[in-house]
Every structure is written in C-alpha cells, then in structure tokens.
Design an enzyme around this catalytic site. Structure first.
Site, PDB file in Angstrom:
ATOM      1  CG  HIS A 238      -1.736  -1.215   1.391  1.00 56.55           C
ATOM      2  ND1 HIS A 238      -2.979  -1.403   0.868  1.00 56.55           N
ATOM      3  CD2 HIS A 238      -1.418  -2.378   2.028  1.00 56.55           C
ATOM      4  CE1 HIS A 238      -3.425  -2.618   1.180  1.00 56.55           C
ATOM      5  NE2 HIS A 238      -2.489  -3.234   1.877  1.00 56.55           N
TER       6      HIS A 238
ATOM      7  CB  SER B  96      12.163  21.579 -16.069  1.00 54.17           C
ATOM      8  OG  SER B  96      11.422  22.767 -16.245  1.00 54.17           O
TER       9      SER B  96
ATOM     10  CE  LYS C 210      10.991  19.038 -11.948  1.00 53.53           C
ATOM     11  NZ  LYS C 210       9.805  18.681 -11.263  1.00 53.53           N
TER      12      LYS C 210
ATOM     13  CD  GLU D 208       8.026  11.326 -15.190  1.00 56.82           C
ATOM     14  OE1 GLU D 208       7.446  12.106 -15.967  1.00 56.82           O
ATOM     15  OE2 GLU D 208       8.861  11.709 -14.353  1.00 56.82           O
TER      16      GLU D 208
ATOM     17  CE1 TYR E 155      -7.492  -9.845 -45.186  1.00 56.71           C
ATOM     18  CE2 TYR E 155      -9.067  -9.017 -46.808  1.00 56.71           C
ATOM     19  CZ  TYR E 155      -7.950  -8.836 -46.008  1.00 56.71           C
ATOM     20  OH  TYR E 155      -7.279  -7.636 -46.021  1.00 56.71           O
TER      21      TYR E 155
ATOM     22  CE  LYS F 147      -0.988  -6.956 -42.750  1.00 53.15           C
ATOM     23  NZ  LYS F 147      -2.462  -6.768 -42.827  1.00 53.15           N
TER      24      LYS F 147
HETATM   25  N1  ARG Z   1      -3.367  -5.286 -47.765  1.00 55.85           N
HETATM   26  C1  ARG Z   1      -4.335  -6.309 -47.484  1.00 55.85           C
HETATM   27  C2  ARG Z   1      -4.210  -6.768 -46.029  1.00 55.85           C
HETATM   28  O1  ARG Z   1      -3.191  -6.602 -45.458  1.00 55.85           O
HETATM   29  C3  ARG Z   1      -4.098  -7.411 -48.407  1.00 55.85           C
HETATM   30  C4  ARG Z   1      -5.181  -8.414 -48.450  1.00 55.85           C
HETATM   31  C5  ARG Z   1      -6.179  -8.022 -49.452  1.00 55.85           C
HETATM   32  N2  ARG Z   1      -7.063  -9.084 -49.694  1.00 55.85           N
HETATM   33  C6  ARG Z   1      -8.215  -8.868 -50.258  1.00 55.85           C
HETATM   34  N3  ARG Z   1      -9.000  -9.886 -50.373  1.00 55.85           N
HETATM   35  N4  ARG Z   1      -8.552  -7.669 -50.661  1.00 55.85           N
HETATM   36  O2  ARG Z   1      -5.133  -7.266 -45.440  1.00 55.85           O
END
Ligand code: ARG
Length: 466
Positions: free
Chosen positions: A162, A283, A289, A296, A323, A331
């Site tokens: 604590h 600072s 400082k 941090e 997909y 990504k």
């Molecule tokens: N740039 C796309 C991705 O990373 C590629 C895949 C595209 N696929 C599709 N069916 N349009 O997801």
C-alpha cells in the site's frame, strides 16, 4: 471519381473505373505494411519453391524470380525508393517491381496464392521473427537485473505494501522479483513460438489452392513446422496477433510497475535512486529539475500497448469469416507494440545498470514499525496465540502513534503492561537484520533464500539461452 480509363490496379479486370482518391486514401497500406517487406520476399521465395515442385515454375524460372526478389530487397536496404503512388500494398508493390524487372515471369509468382494466405503468412513470419528478438531483449534485461541484485547483495531497504512501510527486505530480493516476473514473460513468448507453427500458404483466398504443392516443404522452408489444417482458419484468424500483442502488453506492464516504483524512489522524498543523467530529462523552465522521464515514458507507453491489444481485439471480434478487409488494420498495432516494447526493454536494462542506488537513504528511512510483525512473531514463539500477539503489538503501535512516537520508544514497563514478556530481551532481538535473517524460507527475503534465488536465476538464464 476517376474516369473509365483510369484503371491501374492489378486486380481491376472487372472494374469500369479507377479508384476514387478518397478510397485510395482509405485503403492503400504500403505506407505502413512495407514493414513486412523482408517477410513478404521470404514468403514468395518459399512459395516459388513450392511452385517448382508442382511444375508451375521451372527451376530456371525460379532462379530468375529469386534473383529478382533478392534484388528488390537489396535495393530497398540500400535506400532506394522502388515504390509508386499506385502501389496498393507491399505485396502488390513487390510483384509489380518484380514484373517490371524480369518481365511476364514475375506475374507467375502469385499462382495458387491469394493475398489472404500471403498476408497471413508474412504476418506470422513477422511476428515469429520479432518475438525472438523481443525475447532476446527480455533475457538481456534479466541479466542486468541479476547483475544489479548480485552486486548489491546484503543491502537492506524498507519493503512496501500500500506504499506504506511494511517489512524489511533485502534490496536484492526486490530486484529478483523483477527477474522472475521477466522469466514468465520469456516463457509466454516461448509458448507463443511453440504454438504458432502452421503455414497458411496453400490456403488461397479461402478454399485452398487448386495448384497442389508440397506444403510441408514450403512450411519447412519458411521455418514453420507444418501446413495449416484448414484454409478458412488459416486466412481468417488473428489469434496469433492477439496473443502477441497480449504478451507484449504484459511485458510492458511488468516494466511499468517497476518504472512506477523507480519514479517514486527518484523523488526527493524517497531519494533511494539516482537515475543516470543519460536516462533523465530537464525542465525547460525550472533549472534545478532532473526528471525520471525514462521511467515515466515506460509507464506511459505501456498504456498505449494495452490500447493496441484492445484495438486488435475490437477489430477481429465481429469480422465475418473468412477474410474481410477490416483485417488489414491488424498490422499497425503489432508494428507499434513491437517497436515500443523493444525500446522499453533496452531503456530499462540500461537505466538500472547505470543508476545509483542510495542504500544510506534506504536505511535512514526505515521506521521501527517495519518490525511490528517480527514482534508479533516473537510473541507467538513465546506461546502467545497469533491473533492476541497481533492485538498486543497493534495497541503498542497505536499508543505510540498517539504520542507521536515509535512503538520501540515506549518503555519496557509499557511493553510488559501490554503483555510482552521480557521486553528488554525482545527489544534487543528486534533489529532489521534479525527480521531479514528469519526469512530464509524458500522465496523469502533471507540472505540464504536470496542466494538460492541467484542460483535459480543462473539456471533459468542457462535454459533460456539454449
Ligand atoms: N493489404 C491487405 C491486407 O493486409 C491485403 C489483403 C487483401 N485481400 C483482399 N482480399 N482484398 O489485409
């Protein structure tokens, strides 16, 4: 809107007009997914090998493709910009440059492949590679931690619960807590690397490629163990990315908690820690400082890494199989968390190795109340039931607090009146060193226990570097 003639995409055979600029702005991903370049080229090399196997490419074709692909990689590494504004993503860009360079043969590399299984493969390769790099950095940090713990063995400090002084501990015991937490972070990455060993290539867009190739061979070529068992699963699932982001967020969280302690320890109120100037900032206004910005920022960035994990979870939870283009958004969180965790690990490792630990300050700050539990333990040893002992010591501490004193300042008579037998003798035994020395239970803060932790740590490091 672009006019009919504006067709430029590799896939626009059926389209009447080119893409609107706003749609380009929305959908083109080369800007960020070029981070996958190496894995994309590696993936294409593996795929090409498979196509030789199935007779789609001759060995001579493959040699030309291989040379072309490696040339692209070399050029990018040499700093050349090969990309055009019309390149949609890194996968299309590589194929376009390849075809520009080696002619129509370049168009064959995508035989039996969809970007769906291509992206999934590249991304998996990317995460496997980065996981190994992150793992190595965690191990480096473990080494720094162990080193600091061993070098400062024997130093005592207040242990906190604590954020209140709780019990005396060895400084090394505190540091080793970080070591063992990190060893689980390493294990998590090992589990991750053990689990995600299936090659998506061969899955095509959703149903599997119609050009059979030796998927096992391609898998091994790319460092996977085996082909994925189901093409729908292979192109749709992002559990690997979720797990990776989770593992990285947990590493950052481990670091963040220590960073928080180190911020507190660096304050003038505590003064336990002086970070090297190299890991501090000044600072712009207050000349005196020196701020613990490194810690941090570790704390702050770990929050963003949790955000990346959350973003990924939210992204995939409702995306219909197999997909959907949403999945392109998988990504950036991964790239960001990977970059971030690497720098956090390096900074933590270098900052603790170069820091000054002010053991005099730690000792100065230690309050007698740290020994209240020990007094209760001593009473228990003298036959008082623990709950009664707890109450006796509590009332001593409470009474002293009312007087603005420490419980050890109360007279022997007062101790005796509260029920402490042989107060003089008990007071003599009641030292910080004695408290620590009583805790050699496995995992405790006693010197032998901590030495044992060093031994365990040495063994863990040995195993980790195998
Ligand atoms: N740039 C796309 C991705 O990373 C590629 C895949 C595209 N696929 C599709 N069916 N349009 O997801």
């Amino acid at each position: 809107m672009a006019e009919k003639k504006g067709k430029k995409m590799m896939w626009d055979g059926r389209f009447d007009c080119g893409m609107a600029q706003s749609m380009i702005d929305l959908s083109f991903s080369l800007d960020f997914d070029k981070e996958l370049l190496e894995e994309d080229i590696q993936g294409s090399l593996g795929h090409g090998k498979g196509l030789v196997e199935s007779g789609v490419l001759t060995k001579a074709d493959y040699a030309k493709i291989r040379k072309g692909l490696l040339g692209i990689l070399d050029d990018v590494h040499a700093g050349k910009n090969l990309w055009l504004p019309t390149d949609e993503d890194v996968h299309m860009a590589v194929e376009r440059v390849l075809t520009d360079r080696i002619g129509d043969l370049g168009k064959k590399i995508h035989t039996g492949r969809s970007r769906n299984d291509q992206v999934s493969t590249d991304f998996k390769l990317y995460m496997r590679h980065r996981a190994a790099e992150v793992r190595a950095l965690v191990v480096e940090l473990q080494k720094s931690v162990l080193d600091v713990a061993k070098k400062n063995f024997g130093k005592i400090m207040p242990g906190y619960t604590h954020l209140q002084q709780a019990q005396p501990i060895l400084f090394s015991h505190y540091m080793m807590s970080l070591f063992f937490a990190l060893s689980r972070d390493v294990k998590r990455l090992d589990n991750f690397l053990d689990l995600h060993v299936e090659l998506p290539l061969g899955s095509g867009a959703i149903a599997g490629s119609a050009f059979p190739y030796h998927r096992q061979l391609v898998a091994e070529e790319l460092g996977f163990e085996r082909p994925s068992a189901n093409s729908i699963d292979a192109v749709s699932h992002r559990d690997m990315a979720l797990e990776f982001l989770n593992d990285l967020a947990i590493i950052a969280n481990t670091l963040s908690r220590y960073a928080e302690d180190f911020v507190i320890w660096s304050s003038s109120e505590f003064g336990y820690l002086t970070l090297s100037d190299a890991f501090s900032s000044g600072s712009s206004m207050m000349p005196q400082k020196k701020n613990p910005d490194s810690m941090e920022l570790i704390r702050g960035k770990s929050g963003r890494m949790l955000g990346n994990y959350t973003a990924m979870f939210t992204l995939v939870k409702g995306a219909p199989l197999s997909y959907s283009r949403d999945l392109q958004e998988d990504k950036q969180p991964v790239f960001d968390s990977t970059r971030t965790v690497k720098v956090l690990l390096r900074v933590m490792s270098e900052a603790i190795s170069s820091a000054r630990w002010n053991f005099d300050k730690m000792e100065d700050r230690m309050l007698p109340a740290l020994l209240a539990t020990d007094l209760a333990d001593i009473l228990v040893e003298d036959g008082v039931p623990f709950r009664d002992a707890h109450r006796i010591v509590g009332s001593l501490v409470g009474e002293a607090a009312k007087l603005g004193e420490q419980f050890t300042d109360l007279s022997d008579e007062e101790w005796a009146a509260k029920g402490v037998p042989n107060p003089k003798d008990v007071k003599k035994r009641l030292t910080f060193a004695y408290s620590v020395s009583r805790r050699n239970i496995e995992g405790g803060t006693g010197a032998n226990s901590v030495k044992n932790q060093f031994k365990k740590a040495d063994a863990i490091l040995k195993k980790e570097s195998k």
